[in-house]
Scaffold this motif. Structure first.
Motif, PDB file in Angstrom:
ATOM      1  N   TRP A 181       0.858  -1.184   0.000  1.00  0.00           N
ATOM      2  CA  TRP A 181       0.000   0.000   0.000  1.00  0.00           C
ATOM      3  C   TRP A 181       0.896   1.236   0.000  1.00  0.00           C
ATOM      4  CZ3 TRP A 181      -3.687  -2.228   4.301  1.00  0.00           C
ATOM      5  CH2 TRP A 181      -4.513  -3.199   3.711  1.00  0.00           C
TER       6      TRP A 181
ATOM      7  N   ASP B  73      -3.238   0.796  -4.007  1.00  0.00           N
ATOM      8  CA  ASP B  73      -3.257  -0.569  -3.479  1.00  0.00           C
ATOM      9  C   ASP B  73      -2.631  -1.469  -4.537  1.00  0.00           C
ATOM     10  OD1 ASP B  73      -3.794  -3.078  -2.512  1.00  0.00           O
ATOM     11  OD2 ASP B  73      -5.949  -2.771  -2.223  1.00  0.00           O
TER      12      ASP B  73
ATOM     13  N   GLN C 229      -3.596   7.440  -2.998  1.00  0.00           N
ATOM     14  CA  GLN C 229      -3.170   6.181  -2.385  1.00  0.00           C
ATOM     15  C   GLN C 229      -3.356   5.056  -3.390  1.00  0.00           C
ATOM     16  OE1 GLN C 229      -5.364   5.954   1.224  1.00  0.00           O
ATOM     17  NE2 GLN C 229      -7.198   5.092   0.279  1.00  0.00           N
TER      18      GLN C 229
END
Ligand SMILES: [Zn+2]
Length: 487
Positions: free
Chosen positions: A215, A329, A327
Motif C-alpha cells: 500500500w 493498493d 493512495q
C-alpha cells in the motif's frame, strides 16, 4: 464366521459417523452463532468465543480465551496427539462485517439465524465465515467423541478482527504461536463455485497462497500558490499526470504453476477440444491469454495490480497546496518484490517531484501443493461434491493465513461449500445464507481431511487434560466440566 458376528465386529472396529445428524447439530450451532452479534466494528468477538467455549466445555475439550483487548476474544481449543507431527490449526474469524438489514427480507434478518422452510440458514457470517467456524468446531467434537487416536494435536483457533485490522491473528501469531505449535493451517480462501468455467462443472479453488500487499502513498510536490492564476507543474497537476500514467499501465501475465494446474484439472475433467486446450500450457498462454486478461478477476490473478483507491491534499478551493497525494493498493505476484514494483512505478511516473511512501507491506507467500493436507482436501471435496474439480489457486486478496505462512506454517484456504454467483454475492453483501445440505457436506469434507492427516493408525487415544495452563499467568484455570446430571 456368522454374518451377525462379522457385523458386530465391524461395528466394534468403527461405527460410521452419522453425518446427517452431525450436520443438523452443526446447523443448530450455526444458528446460535449467527445470532451472536460480532459485527466489526466494534467486534465484541468475546461473545462468539464464549459460545464456542461453551460447546467445547459441554464436550469435555480444553479451551482458553485470549483477549488482545477487552472484548476482543480469541478462542483456542486443543485435542492432544502423540506429537509425531506438528499441530494442525483449524482457523476461522469470529467477526463479521455490518449488513444493511432493510435490504434483507423482514423475516430473515442479518442477526436472525433463521432457518427457512427450504433448509437454508440466513445471517451475516453464513458464508464469511461462521459456517466454516462451525464445521471446524464440530470436527473437533467428532474427533473427540469418536476417540480418534491422533498423531498430531488438532487445534481450533477462532480469532477476532479479521475484517478490519487482523489484530486477533496478529496477536496470536506474535504472542502465542510457539505454544500453538501449528505447522499446518486450514482457513477461508477458496469456495466452490458452480459453473466457474463451464456450465455444470463445479470448481473448488483451494488457496495455496496469497498475493503480496504493497500500500503506497504517491505524493506530488510543487510550488504552492493562489488558485486564481494557474501555473504549470504545481502539485495537483503533477499528481494528475502521475495517476494517468499509473492507470495506463498494463500488467503482463505471470503464469504461476497454480493457475496452470487448476486449468489443467478443469480441462481433464471437461474433455473435448476445450479440455484439450486447457491441458496445454503453451496454448493457454497464447490462445486463452486475451480471454483471461479481459476478465478483471482472472487478470488480477495473473498480474501485479495497481489500483488508485483515493486522493488527498486539498485545502481550500483558492489555495494550491505544496503537496497532493493518491493512495495506491498494489497486489504482487510471488515473484515480484516490493522494490521491483517501486522501481517500475518510479520509472513509469518519471517525475522527480513525485515520491512514493510505503504505508504497509506484506510479502506474498505460497504453500506447496505437494502436501498431504492439500491432497486430502482436494480428494475429499471431489468425492463429496459429485462432478466437482478441486485445484490450487493464488488468492488475489489476503486472509489471516498470511501471518501463519510468514512464520513457516503451510496454509490452505477452502470453505468446502458450493455456491453460485448470487449466493457468493451475499458475502459482505445482501441475503447471506447457506443450506444445511452444504453445511453437512462441508463438515464431512473437513472431518475426513483432518482425520486422514491426523489419525495415528493403531495408536492410543489421548484424553485431553482436565486443566489447561493459563498463558501469561503461568497458573492453571479450572475447566468447566460437562454437567453429569444433564440429560
Ligand atoms: Zn472472511
Amino acid at each position: 464366521m456368522s454374518l451377525l458376528l462379522s457385523l458386530c465386529l465391524a461395528h466394534a472396529v468403527a461405527a460410521p459417523i452419522d453425518f446427517t445428524a452431525a450436520g443438523e447439530e452443526t446447523a443448530s450451532f450455526l444458528q446460535e452463532y449467527l445470532r451472536t452479534d460480532t459485527v466489526n466494528p466494534p467486534g465484541n468477538e468475546l461473545r462468539g468465543a464464549e459460545l464456542l467455549a461453551d460447546l467445547m466445555a459441554r464436550e469435555g475439550i480444553p479451551w482458553e480465551i485470549q483477549e488482545s483487548a477487552p472484548g476482543r476474544g480469541n478462542l483456542v481449543a486443543r485435542l492432544p496427539g502423540s506429537g509425531e507431527e506438528g499441530a494442525l490449526c483449524l482457523l476461522s474469524h469470529i467477526d463479521v462485517v455490518d449488513a444493511e438489514g432493510e435490504r434483507w427480507p423482514a423475516d430473515r434478518q442479518p442477526l436472525s439465524g433463521v432457518r427457512d422452510e427450504e433448509g437454508v440458514i440466513w445471517g451475516r457470517g453464513a458464508l464469511d465465515m461462521k459456517s466454516m467456524g462451525a464445521i471446524e468446531a464440530m470436527t473437533l467434537v467428532l474427533l473427540h467423541r469418536e476417540r480418534v487416536p491422533l498423531r498430531r494435536d488438532v487445534v481450533l483457533l477462532a480469532v477476532a478482527d479479521e475484517e478490519i485490522h487482523n489484530t486477533g491473528m496478529r496477536y496470536m501469531t506474535e504472542h502465542h504461536w510457539d505454544e500453538l505449535g501449528c505447522t499446518h493451517v486450514v482457513n477461508e480462501g477458496g469456495i466452490g463455485l458452480a459453473d466457474m468455467f463451464f456450465d455444470g462443472q463445479p470448481v473448488f479453488p483451494i488457496s495455496t497462497g496469497e498475493k503480496g500487499v504493497l500500500w503506497l502513498r504517491m505524493v506530488a510536490t510543487g510550488e504552492p500558490g493562489h488558485g486564481s492564476v494557474p501555473h504549470g507543474g504545481q502539485a495537483p497537476e503533477r499528481l494528475l499526470r502521475a495517476v494517468e500514467r499509473v492507470r495506463a499501465r498494463e500488467g503482463s501475465p505471470h503464469w504461476s504453476p497454480e493457475i496452470l494446474e487448476l486449468l489443467r484439472q478443469v480441462g481433464e475433467d471437461k474433455g473435448g477440444l476445450a479440455g484439450a486446450l486447457l491441458q496445454r500450457p503453451a496454448l493457454v498462454k497464447t490462445v486463452l491469454r486475451g480471454k483471461l486478461m479481459g476478465n478483471p478477476l482472472t487478470r488480477a490473478a495473473l498480474t501485479d495490480t495497481v489500483n488508485v483507491t483515493g486522493f488527498g491534499g486539498a485545502t481550500s478551493p483558492n489555495v494550491v497546496g505544496a503537496e497532493a497525494w493518491a493512495q495506491l493498493d498494489c497486489r504482487l505476484q510471488p515473484d515480484t518484490t516490493a522494490e521491483a514494483m517501486l522501481a517500475e512505478l518510479t520509472a513509469l511516473v518519471d517525475d522527480p517531484a513525485v515520491r512514493f511512501e510505503v504505508l504497509h507491506e506484506l510479502p506474498a507467500a505460497v504453500s506447496p501443493q505437494d502436501d498431504p493436507l492439500y491432497r486430502a482436501l482436494e480428494r475429499h471435496t471431489e468425492a463429496l461434491f459429485p462432478g466437482a474439480v478441486a485445484g490450487p489457486v493464488l488468492s488475489v486478496g489476503f486472509t489471516d493465513t498470511i501471518f501463519a505462512r510468514e512464520l513457516g506454517a503451510r496454509g490452505y484456504g477452502l470453505e468446502p461449500f458450493l455456491v453460485n454467483e448470487e449466493l457468493l454475492g451475499g458475502m459482505h453483501g445482501d441475503n447471506e445464507r447457506i443450506s444445511v445440505d452444504n453445511l453437512t457436506r462441508g463438515l464431512e469434507v473437513l472431518y475426513r481431511s483432518v482425520e486422514e492427516v491426523s489419525v495415528a493408525p493403531g495408536g492410543a487415544w489421548i484424553e485431553p487434560p482436565l486443566h489447561v495452563p493459563s498463558p501469561g499467568e503461568g497458573g492453571v484455570v479450572e475447566l468447566p466440566l460437562p454437567d453429569p446430571t444433564a440429560p
